[in-house]
Design a protein around this motif. Structure first.
Motif, PDB file in Angstrom:
ATOM      1  N   VAL A   1      44.165 -23.181 112.777  1.00 27.84           N
ATOM      2  CA  VAL A   1      44.410 -21.834 113.289  1.00 27.84           C
ATOM      3  C   VAL A   1      43.329 -20.866 112.803  1.00 27.84           C
ATOM      4  CG1 VAL A   1      46.006 -19.877 113.224  1.00 27.84           C
ATOM      5  CG2 VAL A   1      46.880 -22.199 113.533  1.00 27.84           C
ATOM      6  N   THR A   2      42.890 -21.028 111.561  1.00 28.84           N
ATOM      7  CA  THR A   2      41.825 -20.173 111.037  1.00 28.84           C
ATOM      8  C   THR A   2      40.552 -20.328 111.851  1.00 28.84           C
ATOM      9  OG1 THR A   2      42.731 -20.292 108.793  1.00 28.84           O
ATOM     10  CG2 THR A   2      40.435 -19.627 109.002  1.00 28.84           C
ATOM     11  N   TRP A   3      40.228 -21.575 112.211  1.00 31.22           N
ATOM     12  CA  TRP A   3      39.034 -21.824 113.037  1.00 31.22           C
ATOM     13  C   TRP A   3      39.186 -21.205 114.429  1.00 31.22           C
ATOM     14  CZ3 TRP A   3      39.200 -25.263 117.344  1.00 31.22           C
ATOM     15  CH2 TRP A   3      37.977 -25.404 117.997  1.00 31.22           C
ATOM     16  N   LEU A   4      40.348 -21.375 115.045  1.00 33.81           N
ATOM     17  CA  LEU A   4      40.581 -20.786 116.369  1.00 33.81           C
ATOM     18  C   LEU A   4      40.437 -19.266 116.323  1.00 33.81           C
ATOM     19  CD1 LEU A   4      43.618 -22.883 117.683  1.00 33.81           C
ATOM     20  CD2 LEU A   4      41.359 -22.712 118.762  1.00 33.81           C
ATOM     21  N   ASP A   5      40.881 -18.669 115.230  1.00 37.04           N
ATOM     22  CA  ASP A   5      40.773 -17.210 115.115  1.00 37.04           C
ATOM     23  C   ASP A   5      39.326 -16.783 114.890  1.00 37.04           C
ATOM     24  OD1 ASP A   5      42.073 -14.594 114.949  1.00 37.04           O
ATOM     25  OD2 ASP A   5      41.428 -14.627 112.856  1.00 37.04           O
ATOM     26  N   ALA A   6      38.617 -17.498 114.021  1.00 36.21           N
ATOM     27  CA  ALA A   6      37.223 -17.132 113.731  1.00 36.21           C
ATOM     28  C   ALA A   6      36.315 -17.374 114.922  1.00 36.21           C
ATOM     29  CB  ALA A   6      36.730 -17.927 112.511  1.00 36.21           C
ATOM     30  N   GLU A   7      36.553 -18.474 115.634  1.00 35.64           N
ATOM     31  CA  GLU A   7      35.664 -18.862 116.739  1.00 35.64           C
ATOM     32  C   GLU A   7      36.011 -18.161 118.040  1.00 35.64           C
ATOM     33  OE1 GLU A   7      32.378 -21.191 118.143  1.00 35.64           O
ATOM     34  OE2 GLU A   7      33.170 -20.867 116.117  1.00 35.64           O
ATOM     35  N   PHE A   8      37.317 -17.947 118.297  1.00 38.37           N
ATOM     36  CA  PHE A   8      37.744 -17.439 119.600  1.00 38.37           C
ATOM     37  C   PHE A   8      38.626 -16.182 119.530  1.00 38.37           C
ATOM     38  CE2 PHE A   8      37.295 -22.118 119.960  1.00 38.37           C
ATOM     39  CZ  PHE A   8      36.230 -22.155 120.858  1.00 38.37           C
ATOM     40  N   ASP A   9      38.732 -15.589 118.342  1.00 38.14           N
ATOM     41  CA  ASP A   9      39.483 -14.337 118.194  1.00 38.14           C
ATOM     42  C   ASP A   9      40.948 -14.523 118.583  1.00 38.14           C
ATOM     43  OD1 ASP A   9      39.709 -11.709 117.468  1.00 38.14           O
ATOM     44  OD2 ASP A   9      38.898 -10.889 119.332  1.00 38.14           O
ATOM     45  N   LEU A  10      41.557 -15.598 118.095  1.00 36.20           N
ATOM     46  CA  LEU A  10      42.891 -16.009 118.528  1.00 36.20           C
ATOM     47  C   LEU A  10      43.961 -14.943 118.323  1.00 36.20           C
ATOM     48  CD1 LEU A  10      44.969 -18.144 119.475  1.00 36.20           C
ATOM     49  CD2 LEU A  10      45.062 -18.931 117.089  1.00 36.20           C
ATOM     50  N   VAL A  11      44.071 -14.416 117.108  1.00 38.69           N
ATOM     51  CA  VAL A  11      45.168 -13.501 116.795  1.00 38.69           C
ATOM     52  C   VAL A  11      45.113 -12.255 117.667  1.00 38.69           C
ATOM     53  CG1 VAL A  11      46.178 -12.020 115.016  1.00 38.69           C
ATOM     54  CG2 VAL A  11      45.452 -14.349 114.424  1.00 38.69           C
ATOM     55  N   ARG A  12      43.941 -11.636 117.781  1.00 39.18           N
ATOM     56  CA  ARG A  12      43.817 -10.434 118.618  1.00 39.18           C
ATOM     57  C   ARG A  12      44.105 -10.744 120.071  1.00 39.18           C
ATOM     58  NH1 ARG A  12      40.713  -8.013 122.121  1.00 39.18           N
ATOM     59  NH2 ARG A  12      39.238  -9.759 122.145  1.00 39.18           N
ATOM     60  N   MET A  13      43.581 -11.896 120.547  1.00 39.81           N
ATOM     61  CA  MET A  13      43.802 -12.269 121.940  1.00 39.81           C
ATOM     62  C   MET A  13      45.288 -12.462 122.233  1.00 39.81           C
ATOM     63  SD  MET A  13      40.975 -12.384 123.665  1.00 39.81           S
ATOM     64  CE  MET A  13      41.367 -13.479 125.012  1.00 39.81           C
ATOM     65  N   LEU A  14      46.000 -13.117 121.303  1.00 34.57           N
ATOM     66  CA  LEU A  14      47.436 -13.335 121.495  1.00 34.57           C
ATOM     67  C   LEU A  14      48.190 -12.014 121.546  1.00 34.57           C
ATOM     68  CD1 LEU A  14      48.276 -16.409 119.226  1.00 34.57           C
ATOM     69  CD2 LEU A  14      48.483 -16.270 121.718  1.00 34.57           C
ATOM     70  N   ARG A  15      47.924 -11.172 120.556  1.00 31.58           N
ATOM     71  CA  ARG A  15      48.645  -9.906 120.493  1.00 31.58           C
ATOM     72  C   ARG A  15      48.383  -9.057 121.739  1.00 31.58           C
ATOM     73  NH1 ARG A  15      47.371  -8.540 114.106  1.00 31.58           N
ATOM     74  NH2 ARG A  15      48.986  -9.911 113.222  1.00 31.58           N
ATOM     75  N   THR A  16      47.141  -9.009 122.161  1.00 32.02           N
ATOM     76  CA  THR A  16      46.776  -8.206 123.339  1.00 32.02           C
ATOM     77  C   THR A  16      47.479  -8.721 124.587  1.00 32.02           C
ATOM     78  OG1 THR A  16      44.603  -7.665 122.412  1.00 32.02           O
ATOM     79  CG2 THR A  16      44.862  -7.456 124.797  1.00 32.02           C
ATOM     80  N   GLN A  17      47.461 -10.043 124.787  1.00 30.48           N
ATOM     81  CA  GLN A  17      48.022 -10.610 126.005  1.00 30.48           C
ATOM     82  C   GLN A  17      49.549 -10.607 126.007  1.00 30.48           C
ATOM     83  OE1 GLN A  17      45.444 -14.031 127.694  1.00 30.48           O
ATOM     84  NE2 GLN A  17      44.977 -14.015 125.503  1.00 30.48           N
ATOM     85  N   MET A  18      50.164 -10.802 124.846  1.00 35.49           N
ATOM     86  CA  MET A  18      51.619 -10.838 124.781  1.00 35.49           C
ATOM     87  C   MET A  18      52.243  -9.451 124.976  1.00 35.49           C
ATOM     88  SD  MET A  18      52.092 -13.608 121.681  1.00 35.49           S
ATOM     89  CE  MET A  18      53.876 -13.396 121.585  1.00 35.49           C
ATOM     90  N   GLU A  19      51.490  -8.411 124.665  1.00 41.23           N
ATOM     91  CA  GLU A  19      52.009  -7.049 124.807  1.00 41.23           C
ATOM     92  C   GLU A  19      51.688  -6.435 126.163  1.00 41.23           C
ATOM     93  OE1 GLU A  19      50.241  -4.967 121.586  1.00 41.23           O
ATOM     94  OE2 GLU A  19      51.401  -6.025 120.034  1.00 41.23           O
TER      95      GLU A  19
END
Length: 281
Positions: free
Chosen positions: A103-121
């Motif tokens: 998960v850390t790699w997905l967040d660092a490489e593809f901005d996972l956490v921000r992308m999830l929060r933006t799309q889910m809201e």
């Protein structure tokens, strides 16, 4: 000319060719994805810790592919990216043994956490659906552009050296036979240098076709012709048997050099050295 390096060293030098596509929307296409995204929405914390626990607790589910879709990675692109980073495409094992790292790699490489929060809201409209559907065409266009990236790089080198060249054509070799080449220095009917440029971040039959083209170049070459190959892209990491066939041609001197984008300085030096010997420059 360059001495063949160890295959594993060459494999490590392969890099990603395509830029990451930041998606504007993702629509579920299967019941398991719908269920997984429902559970994702129920997480207390959509952060690295919460996502890692979710991944760890559902290693055999579609949780990791759902996270991939959320950042715009198809299943094939996810597998290739995982193999490039973790040396395995098996997300089930990674989910069980390295959930935090994954998960850390997905967040660092593809901005996972921000992308999830933006799309889910976000509230999605019909236009968003159409944009998402159009995204497949954009991905295909980028894939073609990534393949041309290597061609553009080697063409720039030939132009900078002042060489007379032709791109994406066929050259004549032994007994009048011809073979394809992405860069041909000199008259294609009596070529001095021929280069194959094969870059893929995805996998498929096109990689095997690329190997056949290079083998054909090696078969028809004349002793006076320099045959080089510039190979890159993380798609080759999932088709190592094909890449080994090309590397073997280099190791047995059936072709004269094999390079990646990070070793183009050596490619330039080898081309320049041969061109000076043949008085092309």
């Amino acid at each position: 000319m360059s001495t063949a390096v160890d295959f594993d060293d060459y494999l490590k030098s392969l890099g990603r060719l395509t830029s990451h596509v930041d998606p504007t929307a993702a629509t579920p296409e299967a019941e398991r994805i719908v269920e997984a995204t429902g559970r994702l929405g129920g997480l207390l914390d959509t952060d690295i810790t919460g996502l890692a626990a979710w991944v760890r607790d559902n290693p055999n589910d579609v949780v990791v592919p759902v996270l991939g879709l959320a950042v715009g990675l198809s299943q094939e692109k996810l597998k290739n990216a995982l193999r490039d980073r973790f040396d395995t495409s098996g997300w089930h094992g990674l989910a069980r043994t390295q959930p935090v790292e994954l998960v850390t790699w997905l967040d660092a490489e593809f901005d996972l956490v921000r992308m999830l929060r933006t799309q889910m809201e976000r509230t999605y409209t019909f236009a968003d659906i159409l944009v998402a559907r159009a995204g497949t065409r954009a991905t295909a266009t980028r894939a073609g552009a990534s393949g041309r990236r290597i061609e553009d790089e080697i063409e720039d080198i030939a132009r900078d050296l002042g060489l007379d060249y032709t791109t994406r054509s066929r050259f004549a070799g032994r007994n009048g036979r011809t073979a394809p080449a992405d860069l041909i220095v000199g008259d294609p009917n009596s070529a001095d240098i021929v280069v194959a440029a094969k870059g893929f971040d995805s996998t498929g039959s096109k990689l095997t076709d690329a190997v056949r083209e290079i083998e054909e170049m090696a078969e028809v070459r004349l002793p006076t012709q320099l045959v080089l190959a510039v190979i890159d892209g993380i798609g080759w990491k999932s088709r190592q048997s094909d890449l080994r066939r090309i590397h073997q041609l280099w190791a047995t001197r059936q072709i004269d050099g094999m390079y990646t984008l990070v070793t183009l300085d050596r490619f330039r030096a080898d081309v320049a050295e041969f061109a000076r010997l043949r008085r092309l420059i």
